[in-house]
Design a protein around this motif. Structure first.
Motif, PDB file in Angstrom:
ATOM      1  N   LEU A  52       0.842  -1.191   0.000  1.00 58.11           N
ATOM      2  CA  LEU A  52       0.000   0.000   0.000  1.00 58.11           C
ATOM      3  C   LEU A  52       0.876   1.240   0.000  1.00 58.11           C
ATOM      4  CD1 LEU A  52      -2.638  -1.080   2.679  1.00 58.11           C
ATOM      5  CD2 LEU A  52      -2.842  -1.213   0.181  1.00 58.11           C
ATOM      6  N   ILE A  53       0.520   2.188  -0.884  1.00 55.64           N
ATOM      7  CA  ILE A  53       1.341   3.383  -1.092  1.00 55.64           C
ATOM      8  C   ILE A  53       0.421   4.591  -1.244  1.00 55.64           C
ATOM      9  CG2 ILE A  53       3.060   4.493  -2.598  1.00 55.64           C
ATOM     10  CD1 ILE A  53       3.745   1.615  -3.613  1.00 55.64           C
ATOM     11  N   THR A  54       0.852   5.736  -0.732  1.00 53.17           N
ATOM     12  CA  THR A  54       0.186   7.004  -1.015  1.00 53.17           C
ATOM     13  C   THR A  54       1.231   8.008  -1.498  1.00 53.17           C
ATOM     14  OG1 THR A  54       0.508   8.074   1.136  1.00 53.17           O
ATOM     15  CG2 THR A  54      -1.399   6.588   0.931  1.00 53.17           C
ATOM     16  N   SER A  55       0.743   9.191  -1.870  1.00 53.47           N
ATOM     17  CA  SER A  55       1.672  10.274  -2.218  1.00 53.47           C
ATOM     18  C   SER A  55       2.146  11.010  -0.974  1.00 53.47           C
ATOM     19  CB  SER A  55       0.985  11.279  -3.157  1.00 53.47           C
ATOM     20  OG  SER A  55       0.029  12.049  -2.433  1.00 53.47           O
ATOM     21  N   GLY A  56       1.555  10.670   0.165  1.00 51.03           N
ATOM     22  CA  GLY A  56       1.897  11.358   1.405  1.00 51.03           C
ATOM     23  C   GLY A  56       1.068  12.602   1.651  1.00 51.03           C
ATOM     24  N   MET A  57       0.299  13.030   0.660  1.00 54.70           N
ATOM     25  CA  MET A  57      -0.530  14.219   0.842  1.00 54.70           C
ATOM     26  C   MET A  57      -1.811  13.846   1.592  1.00 54.70           C
ATOM     27  SD  MET A  57       0.142  16.459  -2.571  1.00 54.70           S
ATOM     28  CE  MET A  57      -0.008  17.984  -1.636  1.00 54.70           C
ATOM     29  N   ARG A  58      -2.357  14.819   2.284  1.00 56.26           N
ATOM     30  CA  ARG A  58      -3.470  14.556   3.201  1.00 56.26           C
ATOM     31  C   ARG A  58      -4.635  13.854   2.506  1.00 56.26           C
ATOM     32  NH1 ARG A  58      -6.409  19.085   7.097  1.00 56.26           N
ATOM     33  NH2 ARG A  58      -7.978  17.671   7.948  1.00 56.26           N
ATOM     34  N   ARG A  59      -4.993  14.277   1.319  1.00 58.34           N
ATOM     35  CA  ARG A  59      -6.157  13.689   0.648  1.00 58.34           C
ATOM     36  C   ARG A  59      -5.938  12.233   0.268  1.00 58.34           C
ATOM     37  NH1 ARG A  59      -3.785  17.954  -2.119  1.00 58.34           N
ATOM     38  NH2 ARG A  59      -3.338  17.767  -4.362  1.00 58.34           N
ATOM     39  N   THR A  60      -4.686  11.856  -0.014  1.00 62.44           N
ATOM     40  CA  THR A  60      -4.411  10.448  -0.312  1.00 62.44           C
ATOM     41  C   THR A  60      -4.336   9.620   0.964  1.00 62.44           C
ATOM     42  OG1 THR A  60      -1.977  10.703  -0.372  1.00 62.44           O
ATOM     43  CG2 THR A  60      -3.185  11.073  -2.432  1.00 62.44           C
ATOM     44  N   GLU A  61      -3.769  10.201   2.007  1.00 60.85           N
ATOM     45  CA  GLU A  61      -3.695   9.500   3.299  1.00 60.85           C
ATOM     46  C   GLU A  61      -5.099   9.239   3.853  1.00 60.85           C
ATOM     47  OE1 GLU A  61      -0.987   8.463   5.276  1.00 60.85           O
ATOM     48  OE2 GLU A  61       0.301   8.832   3.555  1.00 60.85           O
ATOM     49  N   GLU A  62      -5.967  10.236   3.756  1.00 64.12           N
ATOM     50  CA  GLU A  62      -7.329  10.075   4.262  1.00 64.12           C
ATOM     51  C   GLU A  62      -8.094   9.027   3.456  1.00 64.12           C
ATOM     52  OE1 GLU A  62      -9.126  13.957   4.376  1.00 64.12           O
ATOM     53  OE2 GLU A  62      -7.922  14.588   6.095  1.00 64.12           O
TER      54      GLU A  62
END
Length: 199
Positions: A52-62
């Motif tokens: 699992l990976i996100t960009s680290g930005m709030r909208r992706t983390e949420e």
């Protein structure tokens, strides 16, 4: 091997139709409900064994947290949205009389930068190597990223299939990329695609 590219849920900037690249906005209430509905409908794969990976930005983390709770994941900065520079937080109506904005919108080369920001070529230079690292990592992976970044990846993998902007999926939807025997294929991951909903 499968790579799931998921666009983050509807953000407050999406609802206001404002450019948000480096602007680290949260999901809106509608965005939260939309991700929950798609999760409950079985749109996303089970997390077992998936990187699992996100960009680290709030909208992706949420978005990831709504889908998988507090699951362990990585944040890869290279998957952050385009830096819109001085266009950040502005709407089309704020910018429509700005010649710099018109040049950027009309650009077919990908080389016209947003003032104090990036151009599409800049974005591709950081995104594509990071994506290939995931693709060649040997594991099924799911990446929550941004609409523009998904468009960059899909344009790289399937250059003759679509125009750049047409690759941008709806919020909290995306694509499943399947790589096997040297071939790469994709399937839309959307509420309209019943086959993918069963994955």
């Amino acid at each position: 091997m499968k790579i799931y590219l998921i666009r983050h849920g509807i953000s407050i900037a999406n609802e206001q139709i404002r450019y948000a690249g480096t602007w680290d906005v949260p999901l809106s209430e509608n965005g939260v409900r939309d991700v929950e509905m798609k999760r409950d409908a079985g749109l996303y794969p089970k997390k077992d064994g998936i990187r699992l990976i996100t960009s680290g930005m709030r909208r992706t983390e949420e978005t990831l947290r709504i889908i998988y709770g507090d699951a362990e994941h990585e944040a890869i900065d290279a998957f952050r949205e385009m830096n819109f520079g001085s266009f950040e937080q502005k709407t089309y109506y704020d910018l429509k009389d700005d010649e710099r904005y018109s040049r950027w919108l009309d650009d077919k080369t990908g080389l016209v930068r947003c003032p104090d920001g990036e151009c599409r070529h800049d974005v591709a230079e950081r995104v594509i190597p990071a994506f290939y690292d995931v693709l060649h990592g040997g594991r099924d992976s799911l990446v929550v990223m941004h609409g523009g970044i998904i468009s960059v990846v899909m344009s790289e993998l399937f250059p003759s299939d679509n125009q750049f902007l047409a690759w941008c999926p709806k919020a909290a939807e995306g694509y499943v990329i399947t790589a096997a025997d040297g071939a790469t294929e994709y399937t839309p991951l959307s509420m309209e695609n019943q086959q993918v909903r069963l994955i």
